[in-house]
Design a protein around this motif. Structure first.
Motif, PDB file in Angstrom:
ATOM      1  N   CYS A 122       0.832  -1.192   0.000  1.00 57.28           N
ATOM      2  CA  CYS A 122       0.000   0.000   0.000  1.00 57.28           C
ATOM      3  C   CYS A 122       0.873   1.251   0.000  1.00 57.28           C
ATOM      4  O   CYS A 122       1.690   1.447   0.895  1.00 57.28           O
ATOM      5  CB  CYS A 122      -0.913   0.016   1.222  1.00 57.28           C
ATOM      6  SG  CYS A 122      -2.169  -1.252   1.143  1.00 57.28           S
TER       7      CYS A 122
ATOM      8  N   TRP B  37     -11.682   3.705  -0.735  1.00 61.05           N
ATOM      9  CA  TRP B  37     -10.247   3.452  -0.634  1.00 61.05           C
ATOM     10  C   TRP B  37      -9.891   1.973  -0.907  1.00 61.05           C
ATOM     11  O   TRP B  37      -8.949   1.662  -1.631  1.00 61.05           O
ATOM     12  CB  TRP B  37      -9.798   3.867   0.769  1.00 61.05           C
ATOM     13  CG  TRP B  37      -8.390   3.573   1.128  1.00 61.05           C
ATOM     14  CD1 TRP B  37      -7.296   3.580   0.312  1.00 61.05           C
ATOM     15  CD2 TRP B  37      -7.897   3.254   2.437  1.00 61.05           C
ATOM     16  NE1 TRP B  37      -6.156   3.292   1.034  1.00 61.05           N
ATOM     17  CE2 TRP B  37      -6.516   3.090   2.344  1.00 61.05           C
ATOM     18  CE3 TRP B  37      -8.519   3.101   3.687  1.00 61.05           C
ATOM     19  CZ2 TRP B  37      -5.717   2.765   3.439  1.00 61.05           C
ATOM     20  CZ3 TRP B  37      -7.729   2.790   4.776  1.00 61.05           C
ATOM     21  CH2 TRP B  37      -6.342   2.621   4.652  1.00 61.05           C
TER      22      TRP B  37
ATOM     23  N   ASP C 163      -7.338  -0.264  -4.220  1.00 64.87           N
ATOM     24  CA  ASP C 163      -6.181  -1.156  -4.153  1.00 64.87           C
ATOM     25  C   ASP C 163      -6.412  -2.509  -4.808  1.00 64.87           C
ATOM     26  O   ASP C 163      -5.508  -3.049  -5.449  1.00 64.87           O
ATOM     27  CB  ASP C 163      -5.739  -1.336  -2.696  1.00 64.87           C
ATOM     28  CG  ASP C 163      -5.102  -0.064  -2.158  1.00 64.87           C
ATOM     29  OD1 ASP C 163      -5.287   0.990  -2.798  1.00 64.87           O
ATOM     30  OD2 ASP C 163      -4.427  -0.113  -1.121  1.00 64.87           O
TER      31      ASP C 163
ATOM     32  N   HIS D 110      -8.846  -2.036   6.207  1.00 67.30           N
ATOM     33  CA  HIS D 110      -8.416  -1.962   4.801  1.00 67.30           C
ATOM     34  C   HIS D 110      -8.150  -3.332   4.162  1.00 67.30           C
ATOM     35  O   HIS D 110      -8.727  -3.664   3.125  1.00 67.30           O
ATOM     36  CB  HIS D 110      -7.197  -1.052   4.725  1.00 67.30           C
ATOM     37  CG  HIS D 110      -6.737  -0.738   3.338  1.00 67.30           C
ATOM     38  ND1 HIS D 110      -7.601  -0.370   2.335  1.00 67.30           N
ATOM     39  CD2 HIS D 110      -5.499  -0.750   2.784  1.00 67.30           C
ATOM     40  CE1 HIS D 110      -6.905  -0.154   1.218  1.00 67.30           C
ATOM     41  NE2 HIS D 110      -5.631  -0.385   1.466  1.00 67.30           N
ATOM     42  N   HIS D 111      -7.280  -4.111   4.770  1.00 66.06           N
ATOM     43  CA  HIS D 111      -6.908  -5.378   4.119  1.00 66.06           C
ATOM     44  C   HIS D 111      -7.994  -6.434   4.242  1.00 66.06           C
ATOM     45  O   HIS D 111      -8.175  -7.269   3.350  1.00 66.06           O
ATOM     46  CB  HIS D 111      -5.559  -5.858   4.661  1.00 66.06           C
ATOM     47  CG  HIS D 111      -4.441  -4.964   4.221  1.00 66.06           C
ATOM     48  ND1 HIS D 111      -3.207  -4.936   4.818  1.00 66.06           N
ATOM     49  CD2 HIS D 111      -4.398  -4.034   3.225  1.00 66.06           C
ATOM     50  CE1 HIS D 111      -2.460  -4.027   4.205  1.00 66.06           C
ATOM     51  NE2 HIS D 111      -3.155  -3.467   3.243  1.00 66.06           N
TER      52      HIS D 111
ATOM     53  N   GLU E  39     -10.154  -5.640   1.438  1.00 69.39           N
ATOM     54  CA  GLU E  39      -9.566  -6.049   0.157  1.00 69.39           C
ATOM     55  C   GLU E  39      -9.794  -7.542  -0.107  1.00 69.39           C
ATOM     56  O   GLU E  39     -10.124  -7.943  -1.220  1.00 69.39           O
ATOM     57  CB  GLU E  39      -8.067  -5.752   0.142  1.00 69.39           C
ATOM     58  CG  GLU E  39      -7.735  -4.300  -0.118  1.00 69.39           C
ATOM     59  CD  GLU E  39      -6.254  -4.120  -0.439  1.00 69.39           C
ATOM     60  OE1 GLU E  39      -5.713  -4.905  -1.238  1.00 69.39           O
ATOM     61  OE2 GLU E  39      -5.633  -3.218   0.144  1.00 69.39           O
TER      62      GLU E  39
HETATM   63 ZN   LIG Z   1      -3.891  -0.175   0.541  1.00 69.40          ZN
END
Ligand SMILES: [Zn+2]
Length: 380
Positions: free
Chosen positions: A4, A178, A182, A207-208, A211
């Protein structure tokens, strides 16, 4: 490998250096082992923080982002980070994000509301696996307060904005979330599954986690990423380095007082997963230790080689043992502090045995030492 990248709304600081130096060291070691590494990093130029900063400064957000991106690339270069194969901006990948959001709606895991498109977390039962949070805990960590979401834990894939930084989409003008930035960038370049995804440990949740949900719900391919690597926080006197605490040291300012090699040596003293402390005292100590390593190297180089050595076997063993110990440390989850110790011992031995080596043995030993030091990014 995907790591990231920064949100380009300000200069990067030592907290960023902590993460990017750790991954630089990891890539250098993978290359030391003979691997070819395709290392991708995104540039987050489409983000709330960019938009807000630009509004305050009455600037165009993408122009402002471009300036900080340039500064970021300069700082990475100045730190000796040179193995990132490709950078990709979020603003250059909007169509790919729209495709992924559309795909998630088609698969029934995302829905459109008044304010945007959201991922419905309960449709992905594995959510929480990376961070180890239970469903109850996830509910408590309510993200992005918004009344038009079906459930508090659902996260944003697309936000509707009539004006400002926005792109057309099937759900009206707006901006991507966001997390989708990614996965759209990494999967379009590295594929549906890839080897390593890295970032700071504070990115694990949400975040992950988000994802993984997006990628695996979209492709059905498991795992999205084979290895997740997360770097520990950087603390200044027991506190996180952050703008809100006013204890930020910019990378470019740190480089006025220390060389890149000195900073790299200091950072390598901490295992990448552990939280690390930044203090002037410890930095001074690290500088002294690096200096002692340099002294050993120059003593060794200054020693006049002998015609033929009777101790060739002993010296060969010494070199191969150092190489083995170095690999053993680094193979143990990239244990850089252990690898540094090996370097110190090896350099000390070379300084002692230098005057008993013939030319050829000496050259072999020097190459071996320099290759190891190059993984840390010092002595070059
Ligand atoms: Zn990221």
């Amino acid at each position: 490998m995907f790591v990231c990248g920064p949100t380009v709304y300000d200069y990067v600081h030592l907290g960023h250096a902590r993460t990017y130096l750790a991954f630089d060291l990891i890539v250098r070691y993978l290359k030391f082992l003979g691997h070819r590494v395709n290392f991708l990093m995104n540039i987050t130029d489409v983000a709330e923080r960019v938009v807000q900063r630009a509004e305050r400064l009455k600037r165009d957000p993408l122009q402002l982002a471009r300036e900080y991106e340039t500064a970021f690339l300069e700082d990475m270069k100045a730190l000796g980070i040179k193995d990132i194969t490709r950078f990709e901006r979020a603003s250059d990948s909007i169509p790919k994000m729209i495709t992924q959001v559309g795909g998630l709606i088609d698969r029934g895991v995302a829905y459109e509301s008044e304010t945007g498109v959201y991922f419905e977390v309960k449709k992905f039962p594995k959510f929480g696996q990376l961070s180890g949070l239970t469903h109850e805990e996830l509910g408590l960590r309510r993200l992005e307060l918004c009344s038009s979401k079906r459930n508090p834990e659902d996260f944003s894939l697309w936000r509707k904005y009539g004006e400002g930084l926005a792109w057309d989409s099937p759900w009206g003008r707006g901006r991507p979330g966001w997390h989708i930035e990614d996965t759209a960038i990494s999967m379009s370049i590295l594929g549906d599954t890839y080897d390593v995804h890295g970032g700071a440990s504070e990115l694990i949740f949400p975040h992950h986690e988000a994802e993984i949900a997006q990628a695996e719900a979209l492709t059905g391919k498991v795992p999205f990423v084979r290895y997740w690597l997360h770097t520990g926080l950087l603390n200044v006197e027991g506190r996180k380095m952050s703008k809100s605490l006013g204890n930020v040291v910019r990378i470019r300012d740190a480089l006025h007082e220390s060389s890149a090699a000195e900073l790299r040596y200091y950072f390598a003293n901490f295992h990448y997963r552990e939280p690390m402390v930044f203090s002037k005292e410890k930095l001074t100590k690290a500088k002294q230790k690096l200096e002692s390593l340099r002294t050993s190297l120059s003593q060794f180089l200054a020693a006049k080689p002998v015609e033929s050595t009777k101790e060739k076997k002993r010296i060969d063993t010494l070199v191969s043992k150092a190489d083995l110990s170095f690999r053993r440390q680094m193979n143990n989850d990239f244990n850089a502090p252990g690898a540094l110790e090996v370097l110190h011992i090896f350099a000390g031995e070379l300084a002692r045995f230098g005057s008993r080596m013939d030319q050829e043995t000496k050259e072999t030993a020097e190459v071996s030492l320099r290759r190891m030091a190059d993984v840390i990014g010092i002595l070059s």
